[in-house]
Enzyme design. Structure first.
Site, PDB file in Angstrom:
ATOM      1  N   GLN A   1       2.831  10.025   1.139  1.00 49.79           N
ATOM      2  CA  GLN A   1       4.174   9.445   1.278  1.00 49.79           C
ATOM      3  C   GLN A   1       5.121   9.849   0.150  1.00 49.79           C
ATOM      4  OE1 GLN A   1       2.296   5.367   2.086  1.00 49.79           O
ATOM      5  NE2 GLN A   1       4.267   5.194   3.080  1.00 49.79           N
TER       6      GLN A   1
ATOM      7  N   HIS B   1      -2.367   7.850   6.719  1.00 50.02           N
ATOM      8  CA  HIS B   1      -1.350   8.702   6.072  1.00 50.02           C
ATOM      9  C   HIS B   1      -1.965  10.007   5.558  1.00 50.02           C
ATOM     10  CE1 HIS B   1       2.367   6.422   6.093  1.00 50.02           C
ATOM     11  NE2 HIS B   1       1.786   5.344   5.607  1.00 50.02           N
TER      12      HIS B   1
ATOM     13  N   HIS C   1      -4.497   1.864   7.534  1.00 53.61           N
ATOM     14  CA  HIS C   1      -3.128   2.382   7.616  1.00 53.61           C
ATOM     15  C   HIS C   1      -2.906   3.499   6.576  1.00 53.61           C
ATOM     16  CE1 HIS C   1       1.428   1.553   7.850  1.00 53.61           C
ATOM     17  NE2 HIS C   1       1.308   2.297   6.754  1.00 53.61           N
ATOM     18  N   GLU C   2      -3.390   3.259   5.349  1.00 53.18           N
ATOM     19  CA  GLU C   2      -3.173   4.244   4.275  1.00 53.18           C
ATOM     20  C   GLU C   2      -4.030   5.490   4.469  1.00 53.18           C
ATOM     21  OE1 GLU C   2      -0.598   3.731   2.677  1.00 53.18           O
ATOM     22  OE2 GLU C   2      -0.389   1.581   3.032  1.00 53.18           O
TER      23      GLU C   2
ATOM     24  N   CYS D   1       5.880  -0.050   7.058  1.00 50.81           N
ATOM     25  CA  CYS D   1       5.515   1.123   6.269  1.00 50.81           C
ATOM     26  C   CYS D   1       6.715   1.487   5.408  1.00 50.81           C
ATOM     27  CB  CYS D   1       5.162   2.285   7.204  1.00 50.81           C
ATOM     28  SG  CYS D   1       4.690   3.792   6.344  1.00 50.81           S
ATOM     29  N   LEU D   2       6.469   1.797   4.145  1.00 49.36           N
ATOM     30  CA  LEU D   2       7.579   2.206   3.275  1.00 49.36           C
ATOM     31  C   LEU D   2       8.221   3.502   3.766  1.00 49.36           C
ATOM     32  CD1 LEU D   2       6.025   1.244  -0.175  1.00 49.36           C
ATOM     33  CD2 LEU D   2       7.990   0.151   0.941  1.00 49.36           C
TER      34      LEU D   2
ATOM     35  N   GLY E   1       0.831  -1.196   0.000  1.00 50.07           N
ATOM     36  CA  GLY E   1       0.000   0.000   0.000  1.00 50.07           C
ATOM     37  C   GLY E   1       0.864   1.244   0.000  1.00 50.07           C
TER      38      GLY E   1
HETATM   39  C1  QAP Z   1       1.061  -0.905   5.083  1.00 45.70           C
HETATM   40  O1  QAP Z   1       3.184  -1.181   4.133  1.00 45.70           O
HETATM   41  C2  QAP Z   1       0.832  -2.194   5.825  1.00 45.70           C
HETATM   42  O2  QAP Z   1      10.029  -1.786   6.182  1.00 45.70           O
HETATM   43  C3  QAP Z   1       1.831  -1.050   3.800  1.00 45.70           C
HETATM   44  O3  QAP Z   1      11.869  -2.585   4.411  1.00 45.70           O
HETATM   45  C4  QAP Z   1       1.892  -3.033   6.177  1.00 45.70           C
HETATM   46  O4  QAP Z   1       3.751  -1.924   2.093  1.00 45.70           O
HETATM   47  C5  QAP Z   1      -0.425  -2.546   6.198  1.00 45.70           C
HETATM   48  C6  QAP Z   1       7.870  -2.385   3.310  1.00 45.70           C
HETATM   49  C7  QAP Z   1       1.651  -4.217   6.859  1.00 45.70           C
HETATM   50  C8  QAP Z   1      -0.650  -3.728   6.880  1.00 45.70           C
HETATM   51  C9  QAP Z   1       0.371  -4.579   7.211  1.00 45.70           C
HETATM   52  C10 QAP Z   1       8.297  -2.047   4.559  1.00 45.70           C
HETATM   53  C11 QAP Z   1       8.819  -2.803   2.386  1.00 45.70           C
HETATM   54  C12 QAP Z   1       6.467  -2.284   2.900  1.00 45.70           C
HETATM   55  C13 QAP Z   1       9.628  -2.119   4.930  1.00 45.70           C
HETATM   56  C14 QAP Z   1       4.101  -1.664   3.228  1.00 45.70           C
HETATM   57  C15 QAP Z   1      10.568  -2.535   3.994  1.00 45.70           C
HETATM   58  C16 QAP Z   1      10.160  -2.881   2.728  1.00 45.70           C
HETATM   59  C17 QAP Z   1       5.485  -1.791   3.694  1.00 45.70           C
HETATM   60 CO    CO Z   2       2.606   3.453   5.554  1.00 45.57          CO
END
Ligand code: QAP
Ligand code: CO
Length: 168
Positions: free
Chosen positions: A51, A138, A134-135, A92-93, A46
């Site tokens: 972001q 943001h 979550h999004e 989270c990215l 997401g």
């Molecule tokens: C939000 O997050 C989310 O630390 C989206 O090194 C995450 O796409 C909602 C990511 C989990 C629910 C559960 C994070 C990629 C991606 C990192 C993401 C990383 C590489 C996070």
């Molecule tokens: Co995020």
């Protein structure tokens, strides 16, 4: 199509409140394509416009295993429809390398618009529900680290600030 730069915590621009989208034109379509390309490149599930320093209310999600189910939500809002929570290890990215357990409503009803401005409704549960919440956070300047202890958040902040200094 462009890969955009993702802002990282504790960048203050992640705290801005995004404005509603009012114009559904080709320019918006191009920004959505860029947001999707950036999410896939970063291997995320997401990504919200905030972001990538675009302070408008839209976000993209793909929780599919095959990475072939892009979903776009413009001006999204949600209602909790079941009085039950579920826990996920969220990342989270904008907070790379850190994951913490967050508890959120398990089932929600989401109302949003598509890229043509058409209103639609979906019911979401599980990972999809967590990801949408979550999004949407943001777009309101909120991050998953706001749900954890100040001590943990401050540790994450220090580590990321150190990384940012080293790469600068
Ligand atoms: C939000 O997050 C989310 O630390 C989206 O090194 C995450 O796409 C909602 C990511 C989990 C629910 C559960 C994070 C990629 C991606 C990192 C993401 C990383 C590489 C996070
Ligand atoms: Co995020």
């Amino acid at each position: 199509m462009a890969i955009l730069q993702i802002l990282e915590f504790p960048d203050p621009r992640l705290r801005k409140i995004a404005a509603p989208v009012t114009i559904f034109d080709d320019k918006l379509g191009a920004l959505i394509e860029d947001l999707l390309a950036t999410m896939y490149e970063a291997q995320g599930i997401g990504l919200a416009a905030t972001q990538v320093n675009i302070h408008q209310r839209f976000l993209v999600i793909d929780v599919s295993e095959e990475r072939d189910n892009p979903q776009v939500f413009i001006n999204p809002s949600f209602e909790v429809i079941e009085n039950e929570l579920s826990e996920y290890d969220e990342g989270c990215l904008s907070v790379p390398g850190f994951y913490e357990t967050v508890s959120r409503p398990r089932v929600i009803k989401v109302v949003a618009q598509d890229k043509a401005g058409e209103k639609f409704e979906i019911e979401a549960e599980g990972l999809m529900s967590t990801c949408i919440q979550h999004e949407i956070d943001h777009l309101n300047g909120k991050l998953f680290v706001d749900y954890i202890s100040t001590l943990k958040r401050d540790r994450i902040r220090s580590k990321l600030e150190k990384e940012h200094k080293q790469s600068a």
